[in-house]
Design an enzyme around this catalytic site. Sequence first.
Site, PDB file in Angstrom:
ATOM      1  N   GLU A   1       0.836  -1.203   0.000  1.00  0.00           N
ATOM      2  CA  GLU A   1       0.000   0.000   0.000  1.00  0.00           C
ATOM      3  C   GLU A   1       0.874   1.257   0.000  1.00  0.00           C
ATOM      4  O   GLU A   1       2.102   1.182   0.142  1.00  0.00           O
ATOM      5  CB  GLU A   1      -0.903   0.002   1.227  1.00  0.00           C
ATOM      6  CG  GLU A   1      -0.129  -0.002   2.535  1.00  0.00           C
ATOM      7  CD  GLU A   1      -0.940   0.504   3.702  1.00  0.00           C
ATOM      8  OE1 GLU A   1      -1.144   1.728   3.751  1.00  0.00           O
ATOM      9  OE2 GLU A   1      -1.348  -0.308   4.557  1.00  0.00           O
TER      10      GLU A   1
ATOM     11  N   LYS B   1      -5.087  -2.891  14.070  1.00  0.00           N
ATOM     12  CA  LYS B   1      -4.359  -1.842  14.791  1.00  0.00           C
ATOM     13  C   LYS B   1      -4.830  -1.762  16.240  1.00  0.00           C
ATOM     14  O   LYS B   1      -6.035  -1.818  16.545  1.00  0.00           O
ATOM     15  CB  LYS B   1      -4.541  -0.496  14.100  1.00  0.00           C
ATOM     16  CG  LYS B   1      -3.870  -0.414  12.725  1.00  0.00           C
ATOM     17  CD  LYS B   1      -3.985   0.978  12.135  1.00  0.00           C
ATOM     18  CE  LYS B   1      -3.260   1.073  10.799  1.00  0.00           C
ATOM     19  NZ  LYS B   1      -3.969   0.392   9.707  1.00  0.00           N
TER      20      LYS B   1
END
Length: 693
Positions: free
Chosen positions: A45, A181
């Site tokens: 990404e 996360k």
Amino acid sequence: MLLRKCCYSGSWAIRRAFATKQAQILVHPEIKYALEQKHPIVALESTIITHGMPLPENVETALQVEQQVRSQGALPATIGIIDGCIKVGLTKEELTELAHKPREHVIKCSRRDLPYVVAKAQSGGTTVATTMLIAERVGIKIFATGGIGGVHREGHVTLDISADLVELGRTPVAVVCSGVKSILDIPRTLEVLETQGVCVASYDSPGGVFPDFYTRNSGCKVPYELANPTEAAELLQAWHALQLRSGVLIGVPIPAEYAADKHAIEAAIKEANYEAQAQGISGKEVTPFLLARIAKLTKGRSLQSNIALIKNNAKVAAEIACALAKIQQKGPGKTANRTTSTKSQPVVVGASILDLSFKLKESRELQLDGATYSSVTQQTPGGVGRNLAEGIYKLYGSCQLISAVGNDQMGQMLQQLMPQALQRSFIVDDSSSTSLCSVIFDHYGDCKLILGNMEVHASITPEQLLARQELISQAPLLIMDSNISEQSMACLLELAQRYKLPVFFEPTDMFIAGKPFQLQPALTQQIRLISPNLQELRTIAASIMGQQLSLPLESQSKVTQAKLLLEQIQSHFNCIIVTLGNEGVLLSCRRDALDDARQLLELTPSQEHTVRFYAAPEVHNIVNVSGAGDSFCAGFITALLKHHTLDESVAAGFVAAERALLSDSAVPQTYFRNADDFEHNLRQTLKTLQQSI
């Protein structure tokens, strides 16, 4: 047209890209080739570059992540959007350009943002969701990232749920990450993933413990455990065979030495969340704010953990991609394809040099008398091995280069001027300086003097070649220049003998052209093709024949001299390409190769030879004559590997050389817009050649 060779010239890295069938998506030619050949690829990404980390850590980490993928034998494909163009396989220059754009001019781009960003010709960093979407569109099945998005804390009230989870439920891409996360609600995120039908597994984490980005244990377990790359690849193979339209999530714990203290990181997350709420930060701005604030609260320790886990995830993803490629190659009906796939990248072993060239602006004759001459100065990448590798890479689409540079500023500069694809097998020597050459050309562009240091090429040792044995074993053709040591030449020829590989030898310079022919004949018989100029041909003939050599008279024409020398040594090779400057090329080859050029790559004893002279096509407005010979060889080798006829291969050499003559560097920035242009020019030149044969 002048085909004079200069050993040390080059050009900027390739920047062209090939469009896929999907509008607005451009795939770098290296990625396009790897997709066609089913080589392992890992998507990456770009929000890490645009929003995830500050400068310069974002650029440094992105490049290190790419290197992690390459070091495991896979190809990195960083995805980003620049001025409305979606690019798969950002170059180093494009990656740096994206990183330096002002943050307010770069959109954190999820699926919903794509139409706007493309329509408005804006730039964007791709999130997990968008990277998955684009990777799947072009055929990349494995993607490495740091951590995915999920359900935000208090998300059951705010309904702030990342689009990553929905994308995982509808896009068949395997995502390798360090879990969800830590700033998010991990139990609720796992529940949503289950609802979306996403297969979630832990990797090298006993008991199925799922990681939570900064730490190795989120307190949650997932139903499936994967112990190694092979197990992961087998899971992905079954997933692929079932044709499920949902993704796979593989959670890789952060390396233990970089894992954060659970209590300290949780305290920082709570404080950062409180500040985000107090400042009214919402939507897609929340995650970048929290990551930056946590990094500050932990005095940079969380950033270092972030960098470590992303690099580790890239490594694991590349290992899985390579394992999956091996499984797929062993599948039913894949045996023939495997040979075609792995035997498709020629390997070049030779010099990489940073050139500092001076072209005289005045027409007075150069004298070595201490006088000052006005000149135009240019700094370019060079070295015969490097020139050949870049030429083949740009014309053929794929090539591997084994070369050496010093761990110094010049080495870094040289690498910046080269395609990244050619740096996978570089040897970086801490004890030697990068080779630097000062090249002096007269007013007409003819090379008059070269001053250089070549010590770093001794770093291409037999040990380094043996460490790259697998790469060498898969080549259809080995190409070496004479800058490497005799010991390394012997090692390379032994490997060629072991794996039954033909060798193309580029003599480089008349004083070292005979180096490999001092070795045992059992080894030198692997050298099936050579490309000397007339002076180098004399040296090679003298090395092979010794006192038996009958030298032609200097008063005879170049063509006559070359023919007399060829008669004495042509039986030792399948093909000898003698470049004769602006006169053209004299070619001696096996007679059976006239109808089937593939015979030139055979290792059987040479058959009866035939000699043909090809007059050089006329070229106007010549800019630079240094390197036309290298481009000729790159074009010839490209056509040969693509199974063209002998005459077509010579024509390919001429059209590549012409492009070099019209360029200000030895290897043009772009030879042709695409393969069709190359073939069209080849056919046109072939018509001219056939009239003169």
